[in-house]
Design an enzyme around this catalytic site. Structure first.
Site, PDB file in Angstrom:
ATOM      1  N   THR A 123      -7.835  -1.740   0.260  1.00 44.17           N
ATOM      2  CA  THR A 123      -8.525  -2.004  -1.002  1.00 44.17           C
ATOM      3  C   THR A 123      -9.206  -3.375  -1.027  1.00 44.17           C
ATOM      4  O   THR A 123     -10.357  -3.498  -1.449  1.00 44.17           O
ATOM      5  CB  THR A 123      -7.498  -2.001  -2.168  1.00 44.17           C
ATOM      6  OG1 THR A 123      -6.665  -0.864  -2.023  1.00 44.17           O
ATOM      7  CG2 THR A 123      -8.186  -1.949  -3.511  1.00 44.17           C
TER       8      THR A 123
ATOM      9  N   ASN B  67      -4.267 -11.133  -3.328  1.00 43.80           N
ATOM     10  CA  ASN B  67      -4.231 -10.473  -2.013  1.00 43.80           C
ATOM     11  C   ASN B  67      -3.841  -9.001  -2.175  1.00 43.80           C
ATOM     12  O   ASN B  67      -4.059  -8.197  -1.280  1.00 43.80           O
ATOM     13  CB  ASN B  67      -3.260 -11.185  -1.054  1.00 43.80           C
ATOM     14  CG  ASN B  67      -1.885 -11.425  -1.658  1.00 43.80           C
ATOM     15  OD1 ASN B  67      -1.677 -11.218  -2.848  1.00 43.80           O
ATOM     16  ND2 ASN B  67      -0.958 -11.871  -0.839  1.00 43.80           N
TER      17      ASN B  67
ATOM     18  N   HIS C 241      -4.238  -2.777  -6.037  1.00 36.69           N
ATOM     19  CA  HIS C 241      -3.530  -1.600  -6.550  1.00 36.69           C
ATOM     20  C   HIS C 241      -4.547  -0.611  -7.116  1.00 36.69           C
ATOM     21  O   HIS C 241      -5.469  -0.998  -7.816  1.00 36.69           O
ATOM     22  CB  HIS C 241      -2.523  -2.017  -7.635  1.00 36.69           C
ATOM     23  CG  HIS C 241      -1.341  -2.766  -7.065  1.00 36.69           C
ATOM     24  ND1 HIS C 241      -0.294  -3.205  -7.820  1.00 36.69           N
ATOM     25  CD2 HIS C 241      -1.050  -3.131  -5.792  1.00 36.69           C
ATOM     26  CE1 HIS C 241       0.593  -3.818  -7.043  1.00 36.69           C
ATOM     27  NE2 HIS C 241       0.147  -3.795  -5.810  1.00 36.69           N
TER      28      HIS C 241
ATOM     29  N   ASP D 227       0.801  -1.223   0.000  1.00 33.76           N
ATOM     30  CA  ASP D 227       0.000   0.000   0.000  1.00 33.76           C
ATOM     31  C   ASP D 227       0.834   1.274   0.000  1.00 33.76           C
ATOM     32  O   ASP D 227       0.436   2.300   0.547  1.00 33.76           O
ATOM     33  CB  ASP D 227      -0.984   0.001   1.189  1.00 33.76           C
ATOM     34  CG  ASP D 227      -1.780  -1.276   1.223  1.00 33.76           C
ATOM     35  OD1 ASP D 227      -2.279  -1.670   0.160  1.00 33.76           O
ATOM     36  OD2 ASP D 227      -1.879  -1.888   2.303  1.00 33.76           O
TER      37      ASP D 227
HETATM   38  P1  IMP Z   1      -1.826 -12.747   2.966  1.00 33.76           P
HETATM   39  O1  IMP Z   1      -0.869 -12.226   1.969  1.00 33.76           O
HETATM   40  O2  IMP Z   1      -3.273 -12.582   2.545  1.00 33.76           O
HETATM   41  O3  IMP Z   1      -1.514 -14.151   3.402  1.00 33.76           O
HETATM   42  O4  IMP Z   1      -1.708 -11.852   4.291  1.00 33.76           O
HETATM   43  C1  IMP Z   1      -0.518 -11.823   5.068  1.00 33.76           C
HETATM   44  C2  IMP Z   1      -0.206 -10.416   5.546  1.00 33.76           C
HETATM   45  O5  IMP Z   1       0.165  -9.622   4.438  1.00 33.76           O
HETATM   46  C3  IMP Z   1      -1.400  -9.701   6.194  1.00 33.76           C
HETATM   47  O6  IMP Z   1      -0.909  -8.826   7.196  1.00 33.76           O
HETATM   48  C4  IMP Z   1      -1.971  -8.884   5.051  1.00 33.76           C
HETATM   49  O7  IMP Z   1      -2.680  -7.762   5.510  1.00 33.76           O
HETATM   50  C5  IMP Z   1      -0.677  -8.490   4.334  1.00 33.76           C
HETATM   51  N1  IMP Z   1      -0.882  -8.190   2.904  1.00 33.76           N
HETATM   52  C6  IMP Z   1      -0.955  -9.065   1.886  1.00 33.76           C
HETATM   53  N2  IMP Z   1      -1.104  -8.423   0.720  1.00 33.76           N
HETATM   54  C7  IMP Z   1      -1.092  -7.123   1.006  1.00 33.76           C
HETATM   55  C8  IMP Z   1      -1.170  -5.949   0.203  1.00 33.76           C
HETATM   56  O8  IMP Z   1      -1.270  -5.984  -1.024  1.00 33.76           O
HETATM   57  N3  IMP Z   1      -1.132  -4.767   0.864  1.00 33.76           N
HETATM   58  C9  IMP Z   1      -0.992  -4.699   2.213  1.00 33.76           C
HETATM   59  N4  IMP Z   1      -0.908  -5.762   2.997  1.00 33.76           N
HETATM   60  C10 IMP Z   1      -0.962  -6.968   2.406  1.00 33.76           C
HETATM   61 MG    MG Z   2      -2.771  -2.198  -1.754  1.00 35.16          MG
END
Ligand code: IMP
Ligand code: MG
Length: 335
Positions: free
Chosen positions: A248, A40, A43, A13
């Site tokens: 998002t 996950n 953007h 982010d």
């Molecule tokens: P996961 O990637 O869904 O397994 O989540 C693992 C950690 O990464 C969590 O704290 C999520 O909030 C963080 N996370 C994963 N993808 C993003 C992203 O695109 N932006 C911010 N945090 C993310």
């Molecule tokens: Mg993001």
């Protein structure tokens, strides 16, 4: 600059979507390819009144002449991908690697369990369980999914061919350095490495073919989910400063802290960053809102930027001053 890899320097982010969209419009890469984890990521890029949010397709879609690709290391949620292809009418200019991993409903269910969504604060997108199944060698691949057949390609071949022809390649990473499974705040991390080396591996680009690594830092640090956040501000203070953001993908509110020079220094090292893109300068210094020339920034904002350059020994070449992709100061020519 034939190849430019864009990565996040903090916890995701940072504003990679906006930077990638701007670079796509400005540098006109023939191909833009996404590495990183999968859906996950969220953007965002804004052009005029249009706020665009993507989870699967490259933000470089902002340039209609750019061919879009998704690298083999990326996980695909077919429904999310097909919806985005439809929404942005990308049918004729998107290719996905036949070896991309596929997220199933079962992965999403497993990711929603207490152990992951609860304990780690994952996005619940199924990415972690899918990467686990990939390591166990029982994950379906894009080539197994009928609906994806028309988009399949060998992405590594296409991007390396492009560089052989001296073409321009833009690479979009996802998440941020300290969410890396290896280099981040384990166990509060995502399910694989997300530094520049990993993003290159995702798309099949060897380490000697990278010309620029642009690391994106926001002018303050945010984090969603669990895990340490040095200098974390109270919710009231975050709101008072106008730093409150909503995630998002998950709709959660983001935790926030002031810019962290020592984390930034480590991130520059881990990614061998050659340039810094600094986003949301206008949120910390409102008088800089929509400024598009460096000389017109306030003295305190310039001091902040100079301090970053002095400490990190990398130039701040792109400075975001507003939501619009063109609210940016591009110093690449002058520096
Ligand atoms: P996961 O990637 O869904 O397994 O989540 C693992 C950690 O990464 C969590 O704290 C999520 O909030 C963080 N996370 C994963 N993808 C993003 C992203 O695109 N932006 C911010 N945090 C993310
Ligand atoms: Mg993001």
């Amino acid at each position: 600059m034939p190849s430019n890899v864009v990565v996040g320097g903090f916890f995701g982010d940072e504003g990679k979507g906006k930077i990638v969209a701007y670079l796509a419009l400005k540098d006109k890469p023939e191909i833009a390819v996404r590495g990183g984890v999968g859906p996950n990521a969220g953007h965002t890029f804004t052009i005029g009144d249009n706020v665009n949010k993507v989870r699967m397709v490259p933000s470089a879609l902002a340039n209609k002449d750019t061919i879009l690709m998704i690298g083999a290391g990326v996980l695909i949620n077919p429904q999310v991908l097909l919806d985005e292809i439809e929404r942005f009418n990308l049918h004729d200019r998107i290719f996905i690697d036949r070896r991309c991993g596929i997220i199933t409903n079962e992965h999403i269910e497993r990711d929603s369990a207490k152990d992951l969504k609860g304990r780690i604060g994952t996005t619940g997108s199924g990415s972690g369980p899918a990467n686990a199944d990939r390591a166990l060698r029982r994950l379906p691949l894009a080539q197994d999914i009928k609906e994806l057949a028309i988009y399949l390609a060998d992405v590594s071949e296409k991007i390396n061919d492009l560089l052989d022809r001296n073409g321009n390649l833009l690479v979009e990473g996802t998440q941020g350095t300290f969410l890396s499974l290896y280099h981040g705040t384990y166990p509060y991390v995502t399910s694989k490495d997300v530094t520049a080396s990993a993003v290159c591996s995702d798309i099949g680009l060897g380490p000697k073919r990278v010309d620029d690594v642009t690391i994106v830092f926001k002018a303050y640090v945010t984090r969603v989910g669990e895990g340490e956040l040095e200098g974390e501000l109270s919710r009231e203070e975050v709101e008072r400063r106008g730093w409150l953001e909503i995630a998002t993908v998950t709709g959660r509110t983001r935790r926030a802290a002031p810019f962290n020079l020592s984390l930034a220094k480590k991130a520059v090292m881990l990614n061998s960053a050659t340039q810094i893109a600094l986003t949301k300068l206008d949120i910390v210094y409102p008088e800089c809102s929509k400024v598009r020339e460096y000389d017109k920034l306030s003295d305190r904002a310039k001091t902040f930027i100079e301090e970053i350059e002095k400490e990190l020994r990398v130039r701040v070449t792109l400075i975001g001053t507003g939501e619009d992709v063109y609210d940016i100061i591009d110093r690449r020519k002058e520096l």
